[in-house]
Design a protein around this motif. Structure first.
Motif, PDB file in Angstrom:
ATOM      1  N   SER A   1      13.752  16.741   9.848  1.00  0.00           N
ATOM      2  CA  SER A   1      12.776  16.744  10.939  1.00  0.00           C
ATOM      3  C   SER A   1      11.866  15.517  10.923  1.00  0.00           C
ATOM      4  O   SER A   1      11.102  15.295  11.862  1.00  0.00           O
ATOM      5  N   VAL A   2      11.977  14.700   9.870  1.00  0.00           N
ATOM      6  CA  VAL A   2      11.026  13.606   9.690  1.00  0.00           C
ATOM      7  C   VAL A   2      11.419  12.365  10.456  1.00  0.00           C
ATOM      8  O   VAL A   2      10.600  11.713  11.075  1.00  0.00           O
ATOM      9  N   HIS A   3      12.659  11.970  10.431  1.00  0.00           N
ATOM     10  CA  HIS A   3      13.036  10.668  10.978  1.00  0.00           C
ATOM     11  C   HIS A   3      14.355  10.778  11.700  1.00  0.00           C
ATOM     12  O   HIS A   3      15.331  11.296  11.154  1.00  0.00           O
ATOM     13  N   ALA A   4      14.392  10.277  12.912  1.00  0.00           N
ATOM     14  CA  ALA A   4      15.596  10.425  13.733  1.00  0.00           C
ATOM     15  C   ALA A   4      16.723   9.520  13.270  1.00  0.00           C
ATOM     16  O   ALA A   4      17.896   9.833  13.440  1.00  0.00           O
ATOM     17  N   LYS A   5      16.380   8.380  12.679  1.00  0.00           N
ATOM     18  CA  LYS A   5      17.398   7.417  12.272  1.00  0.00           C
ATOM     19  C   LYS A   5      17.409   7.278  10.760  1.00  0.00           C
ATOM     20  O   LYS A   5      16.372   7.252  10.115  1.00  0.00           O
TER      21      LYS A   5
ATOM     22  N   THR B   1       9.328   3.585  12.353  1.00  0.00           N
ATOM     23  CA  THR B   1       8.986   3.735  10.941  1.00  0.00           C
ATOM     24  C   THR B   1       8.029   4.912  10.776  1.00  0.00           C
ATOM     25  O   THR B   1       7.154   5.128  11.617  1.00  0.00           O
ATOM     26  N   ILE B   2       8.181   5.652   9.713  1.00  0.00           N
ATOM     27  CA  ILE B   2       7.268   6.754   9.433  1.00  0.00           C
ATOM     28  C   ILE B   2       5.865   6.201   9.186  1.00  0.00           C
ATOM     29  O   ILE B   2       5.654   5.372   8.310  1.00  0.00           O
ATOM     30  N   HIS B   3       4.907   6.678   9.983  1.00  0.00           N
ATOM     31  CA  HIS B   3       3.513   6.265   9.837  1.00  0.00           C
ATOM     32  C   HIS B   3       2.702   7.360   9.146  1.00  0.00           C
ATOM     33  O   HIS B   3       2.012   7.118   8.154  1.00  0.00           O
ATOM     34  N   TYR B   4       2.805   8.565   9.678  1.00  0.00           N
ATOM     35  CA  TYR B   4       2.144   9.726   9.098  1.00  0.00           C
ATOM     36  C   TYR B   4       3.166  10.836   8.905  1.00  0.00           C
ATOM     37  O   TYR B   4       4.191  10.883   9.594  1.00  0.00           O
ATOM     38  N   LEU B   5       2.844  11.747   7.984  1.00  0.00           N
ATOM     39  CA  LEU B   5       3.690  12.917   7.745  1.00  0.00           C
ATOM     40  C   LEU B   5       2.952  14.182   8.149  1.00  0.00           C
ATOM     41  O   LEU B   5       1.773  14.362   7.805  1.00  0.00           O
TER      42      LEU B   5
ATOM     43  N   ILE C   1       4.949  11.364  12.346  1.00  0.00           N
ATOM     44  CA  ILE C   1       4.522  10.554  13.484  1.00  0.00           C
ATOM     45  C   ILE C   1       4.992   9.142  13.178  1.00  0.00           C
ATOM     46  O   ILE C   1       4.647   8.576  12.122  1.00  0.00           O
ATOM     47  N   ASN C   2       5.794   8.595  14.056  1.00  0.00           N
ATOM     48  CA  ASN C   2       6.434   7.315  13.803  1.00  0.00           C
ATOM     49  C   ASN C   2       5.807   6.210  14.634  1.00  0.00           C
ATOM     50  O   ASN C   2       5.131   6.453  15.634  1.00  0.00           O
ATOM     51  N   SER C   3       6.068   4.984  14.195  1.00  0.00           N
ATOM     52  CA  SER C   3       5.514   3.812  14.879  1.00  0.00           C
ATOM     53  C   SER C   3       6.524   2.680  14.795  1.00  0.00           C
ATOM     54  O   SER C   3       7.294   2.600  13.833  1.00  0.00           O
ATOM     55  N   LYS C   4       6.500   1.805  15.779  1.00  0.00           N
ATOM     56  CA  LYS C   4       7.351   0.613  15.724  1.00  0.00           C
ATOM     57  C   LYS C   4       6.630  -0.572  15.090  1.00  0.00           C
ATOM     58  O   LYS C   4       7.159  -1.683  15.087  1.00  0.00           O
ATOM     59  N   ALA C   5       5.483  -0.329  14.515  1.00  0.00           N
ATOM     60  CA  ALA C   5       4.763  -1.375  13.789  1.00  0.00           C
ATOM     61  C   ALA C   5       5.235  -1.419  12.340  1.00  0.00           C
ATOM     62  O   ALA C   5       4.443  -1.442  11.391  1.00  0.00           O
TER      63      ALA C   5
ATOM     64  N   ALA D   1       0.842  -1.202   0.000  1.00  0.00           N
ATOM     65  CA  ALA D   1       0.000   0.000   0.000  1.00  0.00           C
ATOM     66  C   ALA D   1       0.874   1.248   0.000  1.00  0.00           C
ATOM     67  O   ALA D   1       0.416   2.337   0.332  1.00  0.00           O
ATOM     68  N   GLY D   2       2.154   1.092  -0.362  1.00  0.00           N
ATOM     69  CA  GLY D   2       3.045   2.235  -0.459  1.00  0.00           C
ATOM     70  C   GLY D   2       3.692   2.627   0.858  1.00  0.00           C
ATOM     71  O   GLY D   2       3.467   2.005   1.901  1.00  0.00           O
ATOM     72  N   SER D   3       4.500   3.687   0.798  1.00  0.00           N
ATOM     73  CA  SER D   3       5.252   4.156   1.960  1.00  0.00           C
ATOM     74  C   SER D   3       5.384   5.675   1.935  1.00  0.00           C
ATOM     75  O   SER D   3       5.728   6.254   0.896  1.00  0.00           O
ATOM     76  N   PRO D   4       5.133   6.353   3.062  1.00  0.00           N
ATOM     77  CA  PRO D   4       5.238   7.815   3.094  1.00  0.00           C
ATOM     78  C   PRO D   4       6.628   8.350   2.739  1.00  0.00           C
ATOM     79  O   PRO D   4       6.741   9.476   2.255  1.00  0.00           O
ATOM     80  N   ILE D   5       7.677   7.559   2.998  1.00  0.00           N
ATOM     81  CA  ILE D   5       9.025   8.013   2.632  1.00  0.00           C
ATOM     82  C   ILE D   5       9.063   8.400   1.158  1.00  0.00           C
ATOM     83  O   ILE D   5       9.679   9.390   0.772  1.00  0.00           O
ATOM     84  N   SER D   6       8.388   7.611   0.332  1.00  0.00           N
ATOM     85  CA  SER D   6       8.434   7.848  -1.114  1.00  0.00           C
ATOM     86  C   SER D   6       7.739   9.148  -1.490  1.00  0.00           C
ATOM     87  O   SER D   6       8.137   9.822  -2.454  1.00  0.00           O
ATOM     88  N   TYR D   7       6.688   9.540  -0.745  1.00  0.00           N
ATOM     89  CA  TYR D   7       6.071  10.843  -1.002  1.00  0.00           C
ATOM     90  C   TYR D   7       7.094  11.959  -0.821  1.00  0.00           C
ATOM     91  O   TYR D   7       7.150  12.910  -1.610  1.00  0.00           O
ATOM     92  N   CYS D   8       7.910  11.853   0.219  1.00  0.00           N
ATOM     93  CA  CYS D   8       8.902  12.897   0.481  1.00  0.00           C
ATOM     94  C   CYS D   8       9.821  13.104  -0.709  1.00  0.00           C
ATOM     95  O   CYS D   8      10.113  14.236  -1.108  1.00  0.00           O
ATOM     96  N   TYR D   9      10.299  12.009  -1.289  1.00  0.00           N
ATOM     97  CA  TYR D   9      11.230  12.127  -2.414  1.00  0.00           C
ATOM     98  C   TYR D   9      10.519  12.518  -3.704  1.00  0.00           C
ATOM     99  O   TYR D   9      11.028  13.325  -4.484  1.00  0.00           O
TER     100      TYR D   9
END
Length: 316
Positions: A147-151, A248-252, A272-276, A130-138
């Motif tokens: 500011s999006v992801h600490a790691k 993991t990035i859940h919402y942006l 907003i990140n999640s460990k799921a 169902a896709g990934s929000p990371i790809s929207y960023c790029y």
């Protein structure tokens, strides 16, 4: 299909984004190989060899040009390898073992009109069904804001290497260059089944941007998911494995964009990140594909190795 066969069904392994490299993609890199991803995929190939699948005899790698839309990759690269595997082994079927984007390439084939009734099992690991929000960023902004992801995650690392190549020695407008030279990235942004994922802040209030109103939509994966039943009509056994336990990035989080060509659905300012998820893909995206579902405590790449007992069970 799903028959008991007296000998091993050959495996076609379909690697993920950035997992194929040759001179066609980046001049000077030589013949097809795993490229930057060799440290992840070469040990996995050895693991499969230890299960009795000898490379280029019962185990075949479907390298592909990951810059191109996944439908083209299936047609131009995956289909010929499946034909080679069947010819080499004499088996009427193959098992497709896929990682990340490779699962979408495989789905494009098994759900498509060119399907030859030749896949027994489809095993997908960490595929963004169902896709990934990371790809929207790029795709929309040309970068993953700090500011999006600490790691740092594997997608970010490989993406930065490829963007550095695109920038080398040429005038460069990053968003336009990505959309011109890397159209497959649109096949990786969140699709309808991911759900609304952009939180826009206006006048101090946050609310979700409806997917249906967005400019950046994953229409190809929306089509794959609407027609998913074809896989089961064709009696293909499906196993879906997701990694969890990694932030993991859940919402942006976004604010309205001032540009007509960049961040068109909202400028990303946080997440907003999640460990799921596995650090790159949320489990809910992986599980948008119906099948036998398994969680593994693992990162995006490690999900392959952590699934060794399952692979023995299904393929050993």
């Amino acid at each position: 299909m799903s028959l008991f066969l007296s000998q091993k069904v050959p495996i076609v392994f379909v690697p993920g984004l950035f997992g194929s490299m040759n001179d066609q993609i980046i001049p000077g890199t030589g013949d097809w190989s795993f490229g930057l991803a060799r440290t992840a995929y070469e040990p996995f190939v050895r693991m499969l060899e230890n299960m009795g699948y000898r490379l280029n005899e019962q185990l075949f790698v479907a390298f592909y040009d990951w810059r191109q839309p996944v439908g083209l990759s299936a047609e131009q690269f995956l289909v010929p390898v499946i034909q080679w595997a069947k010819q080499k082994t004499g088996s009427p079927y193959v098992n497709l073992v896929c990682h990340s984007m490779g699962g979408l390439v495989a789905r494009s084939y098994v759900q498509g009109d060119a399907y030859q009734n030749d896949v027994d099992q489809l095993l997908v690991f960490a595929t963004p069904n169902a896709g990934s929000p990371i790809s929207y960023c790029y795709w929309a902004g040309g970068k993953l804001p700090r500011s999006v992801h600490a790691k740092r995650n594997v997608v970010e690392i490989y993406m930065n290497v490829y963007l550095a190549y695109l920038e080398h020695g040429r005038p460069f407008k990053r968003v336009q260059a990505i959309q011109k030279h890397f159209p497959s990235l649109l096949d990786l942004v969140p699709a309808a089944d991911y759900g609304d994922y952009l939180l826009e802040k206006k006048n101090g209030v946050e609310s979700f941007v409806p997917y249906s109103s967005m400019v950046v939509r994953n229409e190809y994966v929306d089509l794959l998911n609407r027609t998913m039943g074809i896989i089961y009509d064709r009696n293909i056994r499906v196993t879906v494995v997701a990694g969890v336990g990694h932030e993991t990035i859940h919402y942006l989080r976004t604010v309205p964009s001032l540009s007509p060509t960049k961040w068109v659905d909202g400028r990303v300012v946080g997440s907003i990140n999640s460990k799921a998820g596995d650090g790159s893909v949320m489990a809910k995206s992986v599980f948008a594909l119906e099948g036998d579902k398994y969680y593994v405590e693992a990162s995006h790449l490690d999900v392959l190795y952590k699934s060794e007992p399952l692979l023995w069970q299904l393929l050993g």
